[in-house]
Each structure stands twice: as C-alpha cells, then as structure tokens.
Design a protein around this motif. Structure first.
Motif, PDB file in Angstrom:
ATOM      1  N   PRO A  14      -2.792  12.903 -13.572  1.00  0.00           N
ATOM      2  CA  PRO A  14      -3.939  12.452 -12.783  1.00  0.00           C
ATOM      3  C   PRO A  14      -4.035  10.932 -12.818  1.00  0.00           C
ATOM      4  CG  PRO A  14      -4.659  13.338 -14.875  1.00  0.00           C
ATOM      5  CD  PRO A  14      -3.190  13.628 -14.780  1.00  0.00           C
ATOM      6  N   GLN A  15      -4.479  10.364 -11.723  1.00  0.00           N
ATOM      7  CA  GLN A  15      -4.592   8.908 -11.621  1.00  0.00           C
ATOM      8  C   GLN A  15      -6.058   8.506 -11.679  1.00  0.00           C
ATOM      9  OE1 GLN A  15      -2.422   5.595  -9.032  1.00  0.00           O
ATOM     10  NE2 GLN A  15      -3.481   7.053  -7.758  1.00  0.00           N
ATOM     11  N   LEU A  16      -6.374   7.601 -12.576  1.00  0.00           N
ATOM     12  CA  LEU A  16      -7.740   7.121 -12.684  1.00  0.00           C
ATOM     13  C   LEU A  16      -8.137   6.394 -11.403  1.00  0.00           C
ATOM     14  CD1 LEU A  16      -7.660   5.704 -16.321  1.00  0.00           C
ATOM     15  CD2 LEU A  16      -8.887   7.728 -15.554  1.00  0.00           C
ATOM     16  N   GLN A  17      -9.301   6.761 -10.870  1.00  0.00           N
ATOM     17  CA  GLN A  17      -9.784   6.122  -9.650  1.00  0.00           C
ATOM     18  C   GLN A  17     -10.428   4.775  -9.979  1.00  0.00           C
ATOM     19  OE1 GLN A  17     -10.005   8.118  -6.107  1.00  0.00           O
ATOM     20  NE2 GLN A  17      -8.131   8.094  -7.310  1.00  0.00           N
ATOM     21  N   VAL A  18     -10.212   3.814  -9.106  1.00  0.00           N
ATOM     22  CA  VAL A  18     -10.746   2.466  -9.272  1.00  0.00           C
ATOM     23  C   VAL A  18     -11.720   2.194  -8.131  1.00  0.00           C
ATOM     24  CG1 VAL A  18     -10.193  -0.003  -9.277  1.00  0.00           C
ATOM     25  CG2 VAL A  18      -8.706   1.629 -10.489  1.00  0.00           C
ATOM     26  N   ALA A  19     -12.948   1.830  -8.468  1.00  0.00           N
ATOM     27  CA  ALA A  19     -13.946   1.519  -7.454  1.00  0.00           C
ATOM     28  C   ALA A  19     -13.672   0.144  -6.858  1.00  0.00           C
ATOM     29  CB  ALA A  19     -15.348   1.552  -8.063  1.00  0.00           C
ATOM     30  N   LEU A  20     -13.915   0.014  -5.562  1.00  0.00           N
ATOM     31  CA  LEU A  20     -13.659  -1.256  -4.884  1.00  0.00           C
ATOM     32  C   LEU A  20     -14.479  -2.387  -5.491  1.00  0.00           C
ATOM     33  CD1 LEU A  20     -13.614  -0.053  -1.156  1.00  0.00           C
ATOM     34  CD2 LEU A  20     -11.670  -0.448  -2.675  1.00  0.00           C
ATOM     35  N   HIS A  79      -8.316   5.440  -0.816  1.00  0.00           N
ATOM     36  CA  HIS A  79      -6.873   5.330  -0.593  1.00  0.00           C
ATOM     37  C   HIS A  79      -6.211   6.202  -1.640  1.00  0.00           C
ATOM     38  CE1 HIS A  79      -2.844   3.750  -0.091  1.00  0.00           C
ATOM     39  NE2 HIS A  79      -3.244   2.957   0.899  1.00  0.00           N
ATOM     40  N   ASP A  80      -5.661   7.323  -1.214  1.00  0.00           N
ATOM     41  CA  ASP A  80      -5.121   8.296  -2.160  1.00  0.00           C
ATOM     42  C   ASP A  80      -3.970   7.736  -2.980  1.00  0.00           C
ATOM     43  OD1 ASP A  80      -6.899  10.302  -1.482  1.00  0.00           O
ATOM     44  OD2 ASP A  80      -5.647  11.080   0.140  1.00  0.00           O
ATOM     45  N   ASP A  81      -3.055   7.017  -2.338  1.00  0.00           N
ATOM     46  CA  ASP A  81      -1.874   6.532  -3.056  1.00  0.00           C
ATOM     47  C   ASP A  81      -2.229   5.479  -4.097  1.00  0.00           C
ATOM     48  OD1 ASP A  81      -0.271   8.220  -1.561  1.00  0.00           O
ATOM     49  OD2 ASP A  81       0.168   6.704  -0.041  1.00  0.00           O
ATOM     50  N   LEU A  82      -3.172   4.606  -3.771  1.00  0.00           N
ATOM     51  CA  LEU A  82      -3.556   3.544  -4.697  1.00  0.00           C
ATOM     52  C   LEU A  82      -4.645   3.979  -5.670  1.00  0.00           C
ATOM     53  CD1 LEU A  82      -3.621   0.442  -2.307  1.00  0.00           C
ATOM     54  CD2 LEU A  82      -1.764   1.248  -3.778  1.00  0.00           C
ATOM     55  N   GLY A  83      -5.287   5.111  -5.387  1.00  0.00           N
ATOM     56  CA  GLY A  83      -6.360   5.571  -6.257  1.00  0.00           C
ATOM     57  C   GLY A  83      -7.596   4.704  -6.149  1.00  0.00           C
ATOM     58  N   GLY A 113     -11.867 -16.230  -2.965  1.00  0.00           N
ATOM     59  CA  GLY A 113     -12.565 -15.763  -4.153  1.00  0.00           C
ATOM     60  C   GLY A 113     -12.589 -14.256  -4.283  1.00  0.00           C
ATOM     61  N   PRO A 114     -13.398 -13.743  -5.229  1.00  0.00           N
ATOM     62  CA  PRO A 114     -13.454 -12.299  -5.486  1.00  0.00           C
ATOM     63  C   PRO A 114     -13.844 -11.473  -4.270  1.00  0.00           C
ATOM     64  CG  PRO A 114     -14.481 -13.505  -7.276  1.00  0.00           C
ATOM     65  CD  PRO A 114     -14.207 -14.503  -6.206  1.00  0.00           C
ATOM     66  N   ALA A 115     -14.718 -12.000  -3.405  1.00  0.00           N
ATOM     67  CA  ALA A 115     -15.131 -11.234  -2.226  1.00  0.00           C
ATOM     68  C   ALA A 115     -13.955 -10.947  -1.306  1.00  0.00           C
ATOM     69  CB  ALA A 115     -16.232 -11.978  -1.466  1.00  0.00           C
ATOM     70  N   ASP A 116     -12.992 -11.863  -1.240  1.00  0.00           N
ATOM     71  CA  ASP A 116     -11.808 -11.642  -0.403  1.00  0.00           C
ATOM     72  C   ASP A 116     -11.005 -10.442  -0.889  1.00  0.00           C
ATOM     73  OD1 ASP A 116     -12.598 -13.877   0.948  1.00  0.00           O
ATOM     74  OD2 ASP A 116     -10.695 -14.952   0.768  1.00  0.00           O
ATOM     75  N   VAL A 117     -10.898 -10.307  -2.210  1.00  0.00           N
ATOM     76  CA  VAL A 117     -10.140  -9.182  -2.772  1.00  0.00           C
ATOM     77  C   VAL A 117     -10.831  -7.865  -2.438  1.00  0.00           C
ATOM     78  CG1 VAL A 117      -9.296  -8.130  -4.906  1.00  0.00           C
ATOM     79  CG2 VAL A 117      -9.182 -10.613  -4.610  1.00  0.00           C
ATOM     80  N   GLN A 118     -12.149  -7.815  -2.575  1.00  0.00           N
ATOM     81  CA  GLN A 118     -12.890  -6.597  -2.267  1.00  0.00           C
ATOM     82  C   GLN A 118     -12.791  -6.252  -0.780  1.00  0.00           C
ATOM     83  OE1 GLN A 118     -17.037  -6.747  -3.309  1.00  0.00           O
ATOM     84  NE2 GLN A 118     -17.379  -4.571  -2.932  1.00  0.00           N
ATOM     85  N   ALA A 119     -12.958  -7.257   0.089  1.00  0.00           N
ATOM     86  CA  ALA A 119     -12.883  -7.011   1.528  1.00  0.00           C
ATOM     87  C   ALA A 119     -11.478  -6.572   1.941  1.00  0.00           C
ATOM     88  CB  ALA A 119     -13.290  -8.274   2.293  1.00  0.00           C
ATOM     89  N   ALA A 120     -10.459  -7.176   1.340  1.00  0.00           N
ATOM     90  CA  ALA A 120      -9.080  -6.788   1.639  1.00  0.00           C
ATOM     91  C   ALA A 120      -8.809  -5.351   1.213  1.00  0.00           C
ATOM     92  CB  ALA A 120      -8.103  -7.743   0.960  1.00  0.00           C
ATOM     93  N   ALA A 121      -9.347  -4.955   0.056  1.00  0.00           N
ATOM     94  CA  ALA A 121      -9.165  -3.577  -0.412  1.00  0.00           C
ATOM     95  C   ALA A 121      -9.827  -2.592   0.548  1.00  0.00           C
ATOM     96  CB  ALA A 121      -9.747  -3.418  -1.816  1.00  0.00           C
ATOM     97  N   GLN A 122     -10.978  -2.961   1.109  1.00  0.00           N
ATOM     98  CA  GLN A 122     -11.621  -2.112   2.104  1.00  0.00           C
ATOM     99  C   GLN A 122     -10.718  -1.954   3.328  1.00  0.00           C
ATOM    100  OE1 GLN A 122     -15.410  -3.870   2.963  1.00  0.00           O
ATOM    101  NE2 GLN A 122     -16.210  -3.588   0.887  1.00  0.00           N
ATOM    102  N   ALA A 123     -10.126  -3.053   3.777  1.00  0.00           N
ATOM    103  CA  ALA A 123      -9.243  -3.003   4.935  1.00  0.00           C
ATOM    104  C   ALA A 123      -8.026  -2.114   4.668  1.00  0.00           C
ATOM    105  CB  ALA A 123      -8.789  -4.414   5.314  1.00  0.00           C
TER     106      ALA A 123
END
Length: 224
Positions: A14-20, A79-83, A113-123
């Motif tokens: 099982p893969q631990l899920q990571v919140a955005l 995102h299933d593959d990235l968890g 900054g950090p917001a870019d990483v979160q927004a990119a993960a959403q995309a």
C-alpha cells in the motif's frame, strides 16, 4: 492524525497518501509539515485566520457558469500513481477544453514559492483525471487581488515529485526534522511557539540547559 493508504499497487505494498496541502507546508518548512502531519499541532494566528475566512467563500462544493466558463468549487482531486489527494479551491472549465485550477491565498504571492508547488500538484492531478493537458495553474492573492499564472514547467513538475517523496518519507520514518538553520521563515510562522526554533537551533546551549536541569548540586561538605 491518521494517514490513509491507497489499495496495493503492482508492488503489492500500500502507498501512503500525501495531501496536496502537505506539499506546501513541506516546501515552506519540513519541520512545520511534520508538526502538523505527525503531531496534529497546527496553530492559528492572524494570517491563518485570514486564510480560513477567505476559504469560506470557495470551500462550499458547487458549480456555476459564467459566459463560456464553468467554475467548480471545493473539487476533490487525486492522482493514483503518485498517491496524491486533496481538494482544489476552484477549477475553471473553459469551452475550449482548458482546465485551470486556481488556488486561493490570503497573503502576498511569492514566485517560485510553496504555493506554486501546491498549484502545480493540483494541475498534475487534474491532468490525470480529465485525461488532457493542464499546462498552467493560477494562484489568487487576496493581498493584491490578482491572479498569478503558474506554468507547469518540467522543473516545477519535478519539484512536486521530489516533495511528494520527501513527505512520504516523513510519514514512514515519523522523525521530526530539526528547525531551519536560519530563522527567517520562522518569523512568519504561526507555529513558532510550538516549534521553539530559536532554542533548538542553539543545540549546544539547549543540551547544556537540559543536562543542568537534571543535575543534582554537589553536596556541601560537612564540618566536624
């Protein structure tokens, strides 16, 4: 805080899920992320309260149309593959097929900054879910009342992957990272009182004080 897992993949594990949102916290400060995720130690201040009030306007699930754009609020994504898993504040669906996530922030926008990483993960999540390219995201800053475009360049995509692995490693080891060597990010952190970075960065002084706390004073010599 409980950590959900995804069903076993090809490896059978099982893969631990990571919140955005954890990606943003980790990018800002790994120790801040660990305190929130491992110890459930989030603390509010003026800035975080402003953010909470701002999100009350976009955290109610629903959709509405305006012209050629349909806007979805509080959209669950994964995102299933990235968890990865989380919720987008706003997602715009344009009639030309464009899918645009919009992350809302109460403070000023800092490019890269950090917001870019979160927004990119959403995309990245939306790209898998809608099965179409999502090359851009946006960060709305309430401080300047502007949208700032975030282009998902390969380097930013890699930051998302690297940060996701780092957060998952944090969940696995459950080790609290040390505070950053310089205290500049700590000045704006609501969790400074919980983290006590100024004390812990002075490691020698901290251990000296700790040892003295549990050291009994020498007995005074007795006189005949």
């Amino acid at each position: 805080m409980s950590t959900p897992t995804r069903p076993p993949g090809e490896s059978g594990q099982p893969q631990l899920q990571v919140a955005l949102s954890w990606l943003e916290h980790y990018t800002y400060c790994p120790r801040q992320c660990a305190l929130i995720v491992l110890e459930d130690a989030f603390t509010d201040d003026t800035a975080t309260t402003r953010g909470t009030l701002l999100h009350q306007r976009v955290d109610i699930p629903g959709n509405k149309g305006r012209g050629t754009v349909r806007t979805l609020h509080a959209l669950p994504v994964w995102h299933d593959d990235l968890g990865l898993t989380g919720t987008c504040d706003t997602v715009e669906l344009h009639d030309n097929g464009t899918v645009l996530p919009v992350e809302h922030k109460s403070g000023r926008y800092h490019p890269g900054g950090p917001a870019d990483v979160q927004a990119a993960a959403q995309a990245i999540c939306l790209q898998q879910m809608f099965q179409r390219p999502v090359p851009r995201a946006a960060v709305y800053s309430a401080a300047d009342r502007r949208r700032h475009t975030v282009t998902i360049i390969p380097e930013l995509h890699q930051r998302v992957l690297t940060t996701t692995r780092a957060v998952r490693e944090l969940l696995t080891t459950r080790q609290l990272p040390p505070p950053p060597p310089d205290n500049r990010p700590c000045r704006r952190c609501s969790m400074a009182a919980t983290c006590i970075p100024t004390v812990l960065t002075r490691t020698r002084h901290y251990h000296h004080a700790l040892n003295n706390l549990y050291t009994l004073p020498d007995e005074e010599p007795t006189h005949p």
